[in-house]
Write a protein that holds these residues in place. Structure first.
Motif, PDB file in Angstrom:
ATOM      1  N   SER A 587       0.851  -1.186   0.000  1.00  0.00           N
ATOM      2  CA  SER A 587       0.000   0.000   0.000  1.00  0.00           C
ATOM      3  C   SER A 587       0.883   1.230   0.000  1.00  0.00           C
ATOM      4  O   SER A 587       2.108   1.126   0.062  1.00  0.00           O
ATOM      5  CB  SER A 587      -0.915   0.012   1.229  1.00  0.00           C
ATOM      6  N   GLY A 588       0.230   2.405  -0.080  1.00  0.00           N
ATOM      7  CA  GLY A 588       0.978   3.643  -0.001  1.00  0.00           C
ATOM      8  C   GLY A 588       0.782   4.507  -1.215  1.00  0.00           C
ATOM      9  O   GLY A 588      -0.160   4.349  -1.996  1.00  0.00           O
ATOM     10  N   THR A 589       1.714   5.449  -1.408  1.00  0.00           N
ATOM     11  CA  THR A 589       1.672   6.391  -2.517  1.00  0.00           C
ATOM     12  C   THR A 589       2.148   5.701  -3.781  1.00  0.00           C
ATOM     13  O   THR A 589       3.166   4.994  -3.766  1.00  0.00           O
ATOM     14  CB  THR A 589       2.555   7.607  -2.219  1.00  0.00           C
ATOM     15  N   GLU A 590       1.415   5.901  -4.876  1.00  0.00           N
ATOM     16  CA  GLU A 590       1.795   5.287  -6.145  1.00  0.00           C
ATOM     17  C   GLU A 590       2.702   6.233  -6.903  1.00  0.00           C
ATOM     18  O   GLU A 590       2.389   7.408  -7.099  1.00  0.00           O
ATOM     19  CB  GLU A 590       0.557   4.959  -6.982  1.00  0.00           C
ATOM     20  N   SER A 591       3.813   5.691  -7.364  1.00  0.00           N
ATOM     21  CA  SER A 591       4.729   6.475  -8.179  1.00  0.00           C
ATOM     22  C   SER A 591       4.155   6.619  -9.580  1.00  0.00           C
ATOM     23  O   SER A 591       3.275   5.854  -9.997  1.00  0.00           O
ATOM     24  CB  SER A 591       6.102   5.803  -8.232  1.00  0.00           C
ATOM     25  N   SER A 599      10.340   8.028  -8.322  1.00  0.00           N
ATOM     26  CA  SER A 599       9.462   8.816  -7.465  1.00  0.00           C
ATOM     27  C   SER A 599      10.059  10.200  -7.295  1.00  0.00           C
ATOM     28  O   SER A 599      11.236  10.424  -7.573  1.00  0.00           O
ATOM     29  CB  SER A 599       9.328   8.157  -6.098  1.00  0.00           C
ATOM     30  N   ILE A 602      11.626  11.813  -1.608  1.00  0.00           N
ATOM     31  CA  ILE A 602      10.762  11.447  -0.496  1.00  0.00           C
ATOM     32  C   ILE A 602      11.465  11.825   0.801  1.00  0.00           C
ATOM     33  O   ILE A 602      12.507  11.241   1.134  1.00  0.00           O
ATOM     34  CB  ILE A 602      10.461   9.934  -0.506  1.00  0.00           C
ATOM     35  N   LEU A 665       4.689   1.339  -5.282  1.00  0.00           N
ATOM     36  CA  LEU A 665       4.140   2.008  -4.117  1.00  0.00           C
ATOM     37  C   LEU A 665       5.241   2.231  -3.088  1.00  0.00           C
ATOM     38  O   LEU A 665       6.220   1.473  -3.010  1.00  0.00           O
ATOM     39  CB  LEU A 665       3.033   1.142  -3.493  1.00  0.00           C
ATOM     40  N   ASN A 667       5.670   3.726   1.260  1.00  0.00           N
ATOM     41  CA  ASN A 667       4.970   4.155   2.457  1.00  0.00           C
ATOM     42  C   ASN A 667       5.939   4.196   3.618  1.00  0.00           C
ATOM     43  O   ASN A 667       6.972   3.473   3.620  1.00  0.00           O
ATOM     44  CB  ASN A 667       3.819   3.194   2.763  1.00  0.00           C
TER      45      ASN A 667
END
Length: 1406
Positions: A587-591, A599, A602, A665, A667
């Motif tokens: 899960s998390g932020t999708e690149s 990405s 971060i 992803l 996170n």
């Protein structure tokens, strides 16, 4: 000079919105004026004429009150002035519009002018006052009491202080009236013929129904409007809305219902009609040639009888419609029967016969469903079946017919079932009826025709173009020669849609976390994989469905099939694969989706120490690596050590492409379960450290494709963990797709001071289903590699040990398998993985092969094992092999049935892959594995009767047999022989048969009863009496021989009991020569014999369900008969019932009316017998008349009757409470006397009479002086006038007036009246002076007086007392004046017509 005087009579004479007209009396030709208001001053010159002065003040504001000062001016001197006020008219209303209307009102709306401005609305000589508004919105006003479809012209005035604006003129129309007398004048299949009364030539119509709208223009003629609605569905109820339209305005509309059918009818009536030309004959010709295609037929006559919406008796709310159509042409004739809505009946007896019959039933036909509950109601067989393939219609050729032809509907299809379905189709199957029988399948307003089958097997048919996850109800009709069966109703559902958007949200060793979009609340799911099936219930909420699959083997690829389930029907399913791995949350932020991308920078929520350097940012690079300072786009892997200038973490460095497939992803976690998991993992892999994670960074490449190979899916993860001064790196590997490209996995640092390459990098074993990365580990967790990154010895490189060789299974039982393999090295231990179980096997101490027994296993199960070699926590790729446990013995082995030569065995199936061996008496039979889920049945044949057998049953799985089950079973004994009935009565039957064996008993079964009969003791036949039976009943007995609780196949035989006597025998009616008897039917198979007076009559069994009625004829009147009634069933008679009944007496004779008045009638008839009384019935009255005592005729007076009324009497003779058929006769009462009989006028020879009419049927007779005059009944409602002529003057007449009704006269009314006297004769003036005139005339009669009238004077002159002429002096007259006199004779206050004459007074003498 003095100032001029003020102006007089100052007043406003008119105004509009911007001006006011003023007027005042002029003062003088030399006086001018000054008008002042609102800082304005206007000079007005002296007038030139004489009239008042008019002046218009302009440029004013609307609806404003102005105060004016008017000064008179003469030679610059002003008067004191006159002050007065006037107002301008308000503005006209704006935005005036009609917002709605109906037939009698129009809703108007306009913008308000001001809170002080009211309104006046004028139209058609009406004026309506509208108060000023109280709010701010537009003003709404409804004009009521209008005429429909009328155009009104309105004028709306604004009103301010009683001053009106110029007004706004606008028009609006009322809605037209709704159509009246709407009726359906014809129905035919797909067409409805409508008719209604026209409203006006300017009114059109709109017809709406079922999302259709039909517009038709105003009518041109005067008659009713007819309209045909076409393209409808047959046998369908339609709700219509009919709107009248006038100048684009519609009426409120009329809603009515009509139903397509096959008839032509009107509401609520029974109609008949004949046709010899026109469209009806054309339709009949077309229909007959369609139903009987081999005839060249032309109709020349059609007769149509229609029962339209007729109610059942006593059920007035029901409506049933059907039709009979007779058609002929040439020598051919036909009958059509059409059925519309057939109401359900609430009567207890639901008998309905439909069809035809002929004399002696030479030709007859009964429509299927007659005399059944399915005849009526919404699913009436008559309405939904047909013999001409037109639902609701039955057609018959009637000019010739083979005798006794009865065309039966074909049988319904049997074994109607659904054999399969998908999302848009259902496969149906049923047993064929006959090669000549086709089928019609109906559902959801669709009908599909299915041709007769050509082969012998069942019929299969696929229904397509269906909606997914939908339940369909099918009606399947068999069709033979256009005759349809009653039909079979069956439901089946389409498969639901497959689940969409299936994703993996987490992987952890032995579990996979799945998620997909829900379909609908009623759809559940089944997940299948590796012989496992997991049921997932329907969701309760609206979000996606989440499901965790547990108890999996680590690092194992699973192929899942996810099926949607709706009402036990599954979808085609979605296939997807996933490998179990020890992953952190996916899960998390999708690149971004970009080739060779990265990405954004971060920021790390905690610093990460990487081999002595502390970093606060990181980049997730799409080609499988992490960097800290800058993104790194390189897609060509290089071997470590790089000796480069930057730190690099490369879990899977190769050319990847996330533009189409997969996601990348990332996170971070600083609290929660992820930190707990990280702490647990690090302590497990590095047990000497006291570590607590306070930060975790997870980067996941989930199902990402290789560049240019979009169908590939690869999943891996890099996890950075820190806590205190310690940092760690985990690399997790899931499913790794095969590729020919190179892959570098591991890490590197600046100048490669620290680096590590995971074994398998840059080798063919790096990817694919047996990827070294996925199957090996440095922490004894397959697919996971762990590294401490805060410090590390330089250039660490550990190679995995070799796989074990010669792995084999050396033995097994139901719960264990013995394994053996060659040892690798004394330092190499092993991990054995299977079914989510992992067993650690220590390094060997000797030189021989290693043996290991796996226990606690399931029987008849094939296990797949993975054996991993382990050296210093590094595992080999592993060896995969399979072995099986022995099967279980069969359970629940039993004998389910047998006959004399076979035994049926049954047991629970062990597994679909387990077969069986059955051994007995040196015989062995092989039984294949089962194909279904139920128990296994097997029949052992070629056995001896009543013999006990011992069987051994062995389970077999992959050539391995179980220990076996031993059980016994016996064959059935032989059936009994020579079974017969030796006698019976109403409640018992005697049976007899030959014995089988002394060890064989018997079971007798019938009607859910079972009687046990012990084995015989002797050698003779066995007798048994069956008691407690029902009378007149045919019993079918099954007699079974029994040996060791096993029964034979049995012998079937019938026997009957005697019938019951008839019940409720009664006489339901009689006449003089017959008696009607009735009794409850005993049974449809029971006939009767009736005996009386040496006569015997045979009565056949009844055909229907009601009581039996029978009429005994040729009897004597008023006679008591004793009857004996016997029931007969299969030639057996009952004891009989005795009943008595009497015939009716003879009717009375010579019945007549002997007299009557206004309220009574006297009747008389000849007596019948001294024992016979009478009942007289009329007008809901019944009077009982006792038997006569003498011999003469009987007289009876009926009283309390209405005058001038015709009564119909029924006179019944009565003998022992039985009445004769009765004599019907009529008699009338006398009419009422005339009322208000009076004289309305007379002259010398006639009298006018007047009286109230009695009735339009009553005439009159007028009698006087031996004269009689007949006066006809009146035609109107006014009183009757009649003039009697040819009378004598001054005569008193006595009249008798009789009312006459059907030649019967009333008692009469007596009335007197007189004729007028004769006029005086010889009237003359015998003298006069200035003030008087002397008159003289001949006397009329001593009883006649006189009245003299002139100049509004009237003088009464008494009758004369002597015989000479009468002299009379008129006094108090004017001199020399001509007077006109009227002299009337008077007799009994009746005056004559009078005599007119003139005379003059004399002159005045000086």
């Amino acid at each position: 000079m003095p100032a001029p005087k003020n102006a007089d009579n100052v007043k406003p004479t008119g105004q509009n919105e911007t001006s006011i007209n003023l007027q005042w009396a002029k003062i003088d030709d030399t006086v001018s004026f000054v008008l002042q208001f609102n800082d304005r001053q206007e000079i007005i010159a002296p007038p030139k004429g004489n009239g008042p002065i008019s002046y218009t003040v302009t440029n004013l504001d609307p609806q404003t009150k102005y105060t004016f000062s008017l000064f008179s001016v003469f030679e610059n001197d002003r008067s004191t002035g006159v002050i007065f006020s006037a107002v301008t008219a308000p503005e006209n209303a704006q935005n005036v519009t009609s917002t709605g209307k109906n037939e009698t009102s129009i809703n108007l709306q306009w913008a308000k002018v001001d809170n002080n401005v009211g309104f006046v609305l004028q139209f058609n000589d009406r004026q309506e006052i509208i108060n000023p508004p109280t709010g701010n919105g537009p003003i709404s006003y409804t004009v009521t009491t209008l005429y429909p479809q009328t155009k009104y012209t309105f004028r709306l005035f604004s009103v301010f202080e009683n001053i009106r604006s110029t007004g706004v003129i606008f028009s609006a129309v009322t809605a037209p009236e709704n159509a009246k007398n709407i009726t359906s004048i014809g129905l035919y299949g797909t067409t409805i013929y409508l008719q209604w009364t026209k409203i006006d030539i300017d009114v059109g119509f709109v017809l709406q129904f079922n999302d259709r709208q039909e517009i038709f223009a105003s009518p041109k003629g005067n008659g009713p409007i007819s309209y045909t609605v076409t393209n409808l569905d047959p046998q369908t109820k339609y709700t219509f809305s009919l709107f009248s339209v006038f100048e684009n305005i519609t009426s409120s509309g009329v809603i009515f219902i009509a139903e397509t059918d096959l008839d032509n009818s009107r509401t609520g009536v029974i109609l008949y009609n004949q046709y010899t030309n026109g469209s009806v004959l054309q339709q009949a010709t077309q229909d007959i040639n369609s139903y009987f295609p081999n005839l060249n037929f032309n109709a020349d006559w059609v007769f149509v009888a229609t029962w339209y919406k007729v109610a059942y008796f006593s059920n007035a709310g029901t409506e049933t419609t059907f039709q009979a159509v007779l058609i002929s042409g040439g020598q051919k004739s036909f009958v059509l029967m059409n059925y519309g809505v057939i109401a359900s009946t609430f009567q207890n007896v639901q008998n309905f016969q439909a069809g035809y019959d002929t004399i002696n039933s030479v030709h007859h036909f009964t429509i299927p469903g007659s005399f059944s509950s399915s005849a009526t109601g919404s699913n009436s067989i008559f309405r939904f079946n047909s013999n001409v393939n037109v639902t609701g219609r039955w057609g018959f050729e009637t000019y010739s017919r083979p005798e006794n032809q009865v065309i039966k509907a074909p049988e319904n299809a049997k074994n109607f079932t659904s054999t399969g379905q998908n999302e848009t189709s259902i496969n149906l199957q049923w047993a064929k009826v006959d090669n000549n029988v086709s089928f019609v399948l109906q559902f959801n307003d669709r009908q599909e025709t299915i041709a007769p089958p050509k082969g012998n097997g069942p019929i299969s048919y696929t229904v397509t173009k269906l909606d997914p996850q939908t339940k369909y109800t099918f009606s399947l009709f068999s069709v033979f020669e256009n005759v349809t069966s009653t039909g079979v109703i069956f439901s089946a559902v389409t498969a639901p849609e497959n689940a969409k958007n299936i994703i993996t949200t987490g992987l952890y060793g032995t579990a996979i976390y799945l998620q997909w979009t829900k379909i609908v609340n009623d759809v559940s799911f089944v997940l299948e994989f590796n012989d496992r099936q997991e049921k997932i219930s329907s969701p309760k909420g609206n979000g996606p469905i989440s499901y965790t699959v547990t108890n999996l083997n680590p690092q194992t690829k699973y192929t899942f099939s996810l099926f949607s389930v709706f009402e036990n029907v599954t979808s085609t399913g979605v296939l997807f694969s996933e490998i179990t791995a020890y992953f952190y949350p996916i899960s998390g932020t999708e690149s971004s989706r970009s080739l060779n991308g990265s990405s954004p920078e971060i920021p790390l929520q905690r610093p990460f120490v990487y081999f002595g350097k502390e970093y606060n940012t990181i980049y997730v690079n799409h080609n499988g690596h992490l960097t800290f300072i800058n993104p790194f786009p390189s897609y060509v892997p290089q071997r470590f050590p790089l000796n480069g200038s930057f730190d690099l973490i490369a879990p899977f460095w190769t050319d990847l492409d996330n533009r189409q497939t997969g996601v990348i992803l990332y996170n971070q976690y600083t609290d929660g379960s992820v930190l707990q998991q990280a702490t647990q993992d690090i302590k497990s892999y590095f047990p000497n450290l006291n570590f607590n994670a306070d930060w975790v960074f997870v980067a996941t490449w989930y199902k990402v494709a290789y560049y240019s190979t979009t169908g590939t899916e690869t999943t891996f993860q890099a996890v950075l963990i820190s806590g205190g001064q310690k940092s760690f790196l985990l690399m997790n590997y899931g499913m790794i797709a095969s590729t020919s490209m190179n892959v570098q996995a591991g890490y590197d640092t600046i100048n490669s001071v620290h680096h590590f390459t995971i074994p398998g990098s840059f080798s063919s074993s790096a990817t694919g289903s047996n990827s070294t990365f996925s199957l090996s580990s440095n922490v004894n967790v397959a697919g996971r590699w762990a590294f401490e990154t805060n410090s590390r010895p330089e250039t660490q490189e550990i190679n995995a040990p070799e796989n074990a060789q010669n792995v084999t299974s050396t033995g097994q039982n139901e719960t264990s398998i013995n394994l053996q393999w060659a040892k690798v090295d004394n330092n190499v231990s092993f991990v054995l993985q299977f079914n989510a179980t992992q067993e650690i096997i220590a390094s060997p101490t000797g030189n021989g092969p290693i043996s290991y027994t796996v226990t606690n296993l399931n029987p008849q199960t094939k296990y797949t094992f993975r054996l991993l070699s382990v050296f210093e926590n590094v595992t080999s790729t592993g060896v995969i092999f399979s072995a099986v446990t022995a099967p279980e013995n069969a359970q629940n082995v039993t004998s389910t049935g047998q006959n004399e030569t076979s035994i049926n065995l049954q047991w629970a199936k062990v597994h679909n892959n387990v077969s069986f061996v059955l051994q007995f008496n040196d015989r062995q039979e092989i039984i294949a594995p089962p194909k279904g889920n139920g128990p296994i049945s097997y029949t052992v044949t070629k056995l001896d009767p009543q013999t006990k057998y011992t069987f051994s049953l062995f389970s077999v799985f992959e050539t391995v047999t179980s220990t076996g089950v031993i059980f016994s079973a016996v064959t059935a004994p032989e059936n009994a022989q020579n079974v017969t009935s030796t006698g019976q009565n109403e409640t018992s039957i005697n049976l007899q048969w030959a014995k089988v064996d002394n060890n064989v008993s018997f079971v007798l079964q019938f009607n859910d009863r079972q009687e046990i009969i012990a084995p015989p003791i002797g050698n003779g036949p066995i007798s048994c009496t069956v008691t407690k039976l029902d009378p007149q009943t045919k019993y079918t007995f099954s007699l079974f021989s029994v040996f060791e609780n096993v029964t034979s196949t049995g012998v079937l035989f019938p026997a009957v009991t005697a019938p019951e006597n008839a019940q409720n025998v009664t006489s339901t009616g009689q006449n003089e020569t017959s008696i009607n008897l009735q009794w409850a039917k005993v049974d449809n198979n029971v006939s009767f014999v009736l005996q009386f007076n040496d006569r015997q009559e045979i009565i056949a069994p009844p055909k229907g369900n009601g009581p039996i009625s029978y009429t005994v004829t040729k009897l004597d009147p008023q006679t008591k008969y004793t009857f004996s009634l016997f029931s007969v069933f299969e030639n057996v008679t009952s004891t009989g019932v005795i009943v008595s009944a009497v015939t009716a007496p003879e009717n009375a004779k010579n019945v007549t009316s002997t007299a009557q008045n206004e309220t009574s009638i006297n009747l008389q008839w000849a007596k019948v017998d001294n024992n016979v009384s009478f009942v007289l019935q009329f007008n809901d009255r019944q009077e009982t008349i006792a038997p006569p005592k003498g011999n003469g005729p009987i007289s009876y007076t009926v009283t309390k009757l209405d005058p001038q009324t015709k009564y119909t009497f029924s006179l019944f003779s009565v003998f022992e409470n039985v009445t004769s058929t009765g004599v019907i006769f009529s008699a009338v009462t006398a009419p009422e006397n005339a009322k208000n009989f009076t004289s309305t006028g007379q002259n010398e020879t006639s009298i006018n009479l007047l009286w109230d009419k009695v009735d339009n049927n009553v005439s009159f007779v007028l009698q006087f002086n031996d004269r009689q005059e007949i006066i006809a009944p009146p035609k109107g409602n006014e009183p009757i006038s009649y003039t009697v002529t040819n009378l004598k003057p001054q005569t008193n007449y006595t009249f008798s007036l009789f009312s006459v009704f059907e030649n019967v006269t009333s008692t009469g009314v007596i009335f007197s009246a007189v004729t007028a006297p004769e006029n005086a004769q010889n009237v003359t003036s015998t003298g006069k002076n200035e003030t008087s005139i002397n008159l003289q005339w001949a006397k009329v009669d001593n009883n006649v007086s006189f009245v003299l009238q002139f100049n509004n004077r009237q003088e009464i002159i008494a009758p004369p007392q002597r015989n000479g002429p009468i002299s009379y002096t008129v006094t108090k007259l004017d001199p020399q004046t001509k007077y006109t006199f009227s002299l009337f004779s008077v007799f009994e206050n009746v005056t004559s017509t009078g005599v007119i004459f003139s005379a003059v007074t004399g002159k005045i003498i000086p």
